[in-house]
Scaffold this motif. Structure first.
Motif, PDB file in Angstrom:
ATOM      1  N   LYS A   1      24.700  33.761  58.363  1.00 27.58           N
ATOM      2  CA  LYS A   1      23.365  33.923  57.774  1.00 27.58           C
ATOM      3  C   LYS A   1      22.308  33.155  58.565  1.00 27.58           C
ATOM      4  O   LYS A   1      21.198  33.639  58.779  1.00 27.58           O
ATOM      5  CB  LYS A   1      23.363  33.473  56.309  1.00 27.58           C
ATOM      6  N   LYS A   2      22.685  31.951  58.961  1.00 29.01           N
ATOM      7  CA  LYS A   2      21.766  31.135  59.779  1.00 29.01           C
ATOM      8  C   LYS A   2      21.462  31.843  61.096  1.00 29.01           C
ATOM      9  O   LYS A   2      20.311  31.883  61.542  1.00 29.01           O
ATOM     10  CB  LYS A   2      22.402  29.771  60.074  1.00 29.01           C
ATOM     11  N   LEU A   3      22.524  32.348  61.727  1.00 27.91           N
ATOM     12  CA  LEU A   3      22.343  33.058  62.994  1.00 27.91           C
ATOM     13  C   LEU A   3      21.462  34.298  62.806  1.00 27.91           C
ATOM     14  O   LEU A   3      20.625  34.623  63.654  1.00 27.91           O
ATOM     15  CB  LEU A   3      23.699  33.456  63.585  1.00 27.91           C
ATOM     16  N   MET A   4      21.639  34.998  61.660  1.00 27.05           N
ATOM     17  CA  MET A   4      20.808  36.168  61.367  1.00 27.05           C
ATOM     18  C   MET A   4      19.350  35.777  61.265  1.00 27.05           C
ATOM     19  O   MET A   4      18.473  36.434  61.836  1.00 27.05           O
ATOM     20  CB  MET A   4      21.239  36.809  60.037  1.00 27.05           C
ATOM     21  N   LYS A   5      19.111  34.695  60.513  1.00 27.95           N
ATOM     22  CA  LYS A   5      17.729  34.206  60.323  1.00 27.95           C
ATOM     23  C   LYS A   5      17.089  33.851  61.642  1.00 27.95           C
ATOM     24  O   LYS A   5      15.897  34.051  61.864  1.00 27.95           O
ATOM     25  CB  LYS A   5      17.728  32.994  59.400  1.00 27.95           C
ATOM     26  N   ALA A   6      17.917  33.277  62.529  1.00 26.07           N
ATOM     27  CA  ALA A   6      17.411  32.856  63.839  1.00 26.07           C
ATOM     28  C   ALA A   6      17.296  34.030  64.804  1.00 26.07           C
ATOM     29  O   ALA A   6      16.886  33.858  65.956  1.00 26.07           O
ATOM     30  CB  ALA A   6      18.326  31.768  64.410  1.00 26.07           C
TER      31      ALA A   6
ATOM     32  N   GLU B   1      19.783  35.673  66.024  1.00 26.10           N
ATOM     33  CA  GLU B   1      20.838  35.590  67.034  1.00 26.10           C
ATOM     34  C   GLU B   1      22.098  36.341  66.601  1.00 26.10           C
ATOM     35  O   GLU B   1      23.196  36.037  67.049  1.00 26.10           O
ATOM     36  CB  GLU B   1      21.184  34.107  67.302  1.00 26.10           C
ATOM     37  N   TRP B   2      21.918  37.284  65.723  1.00 22.90           N
ATOM     38  CA  TRP B   2      23.067  38.047  65.210  1.00 22.90           C
ATOM     39  C   TRP B   2      22.643  39.485  65.026  1.00 22.90           C
ATOM     40  O   TRP B   2      22.103  39.853  64.000  1.00 22.90           O
ATOM     41  CB  TRP B   2      23.517  37.459  63.870  1.00 22.90           C
ATOM     42  N   SER B   3      22.847  40.304  66.042  1.00 24.95           N
ATOM     43  CA  SER B   3      22.525  41.739  65.874  1.00 24.95           C
ATOM     44  C   SER B   3      23.306  42.568  66.858  1.00 24.95           C
ATOM     45  O   SER B   3      23.870  42.029  67.786  1.00 24.95           O
ATOM     46  CB  SER B   3      21.038  41.979  66.062  1.00 24.95           C
TER      47      SER B   3
ATOM     48  N   SER C   1      33.563  41.901  65.929  1.00 25.42           N
ATOM     49  CA  SER C   1      32.422  42.031  65.023  1.00 25.42           C
ATOM     50  C   SER C   1      31.982  40.691  64.434  1.00 25.42           C
ATOM     51  O   SER C   1      30.973  40.631  63.729  1.00 25.42           O
ATOM     52  CB  SER C   1      32.758  43.005  63.887  1.00 25.42           C
ATOM     53  N   ILE C   2      32.790  39.649  64.694  1.00 29.23           N
ATOM     54  CA  ILE C   2      32.424  38.304  64.212  1.00 29.23           C
ATOM     55  C   ILE C   2      32.521  37.353  65.412  1.00 29.23           C
ATOM     56  O   ILE C   2      33.365  36.451  65.439  1.00 29.23           O
ATOM     57  CB  ILE C   2      33.341  37.840  63.052  1.00 29.23           C
TER      58      ILE C   2
END
Ligand code: NI
Length: 171
Positions: free
Chosen positions: A162-167, A169-171, A95-96
């Motif tokens: 958080k950066k990956l989410m914004k980009a 690239e995290w879902s 999950s990470i």
């Protein structure tokens, strides 16, 4: 059926899962089969039900990653009843993805759990298996392995995620 793995940030991972009270149902057997399949597809050695979005106290472990059927372990409503010694080593979580950290854990761990038929059993594991018992049982209480690293490292991981989410690239 292969489930997508829920990623860090989803509340299901940080809420305590619910106790299982019904055993030996076709639905439970199918879920366990799907959990093993999803874990192998993701190349993991352990998977907890919240990681596929199901908040129930169920985890599967296979330290052989599908090579040896004798190593398949089902833990329902597990609790850690004994820990001994210490080991330090890298730990990660499906999950990470993309992160691994040194985590100090007990070297020898005894878990008490129920199997798919509801029968209670105890099992002792060492090294990787001890780590898996602790990591997966933690999941069922809403704890991720990053709760065992220093606050500094945890914050760093949070910021990177958080950066990956914004980009996107995290879902
Ligand atoms: Ni995990």
């Amino acid at each position: 059926m292969i489930y997508p793995i829920v990623k860090y940030g989803d509340p299901v991972l940080e809420n305590p899962a619910e106790i299982v009270t019904e055993f030996d149902t076709p639905e439970l057997h199918k879920l366990l089969e799907d959990m093993f399949e999803s874990m192998y597809a993701a190349k993991g050695v352990g998977l907890a039900a919240p990681q596929i979005g199901i908040g129930r106290r169920i985890a599967v472990i296979d330290c052989s990653v599908g090579e040896d059927p004798a190593q398949k372990i089902v833990l329902i409503n597990p609790e850690i009843i004994k820990t001994e010694g210490k080991q330090r080593g890298e730990e990660g979580c499906l999950s990470i993805p993309g992160f691994r950290e040194d985590v100090s854990r007990a070297r020898r761990v005894t878990v008490r759990a129920q199997n798919a038929r509801g029968e209670k059993f105890e099992m002792t594991g060492e090294d990787i298996l001890a780590r898996a018992f602790l990591h997966e049982t933690d999941h069922l209480f809403g704890r991720l392995y990053i709760t065992h690293v220093s606050p500094l490292k945890r914050d760093l991981i949070r910021r990177k995620v958080k950066k990956l989410m914004k980009a996107g690239e995290w879902s």
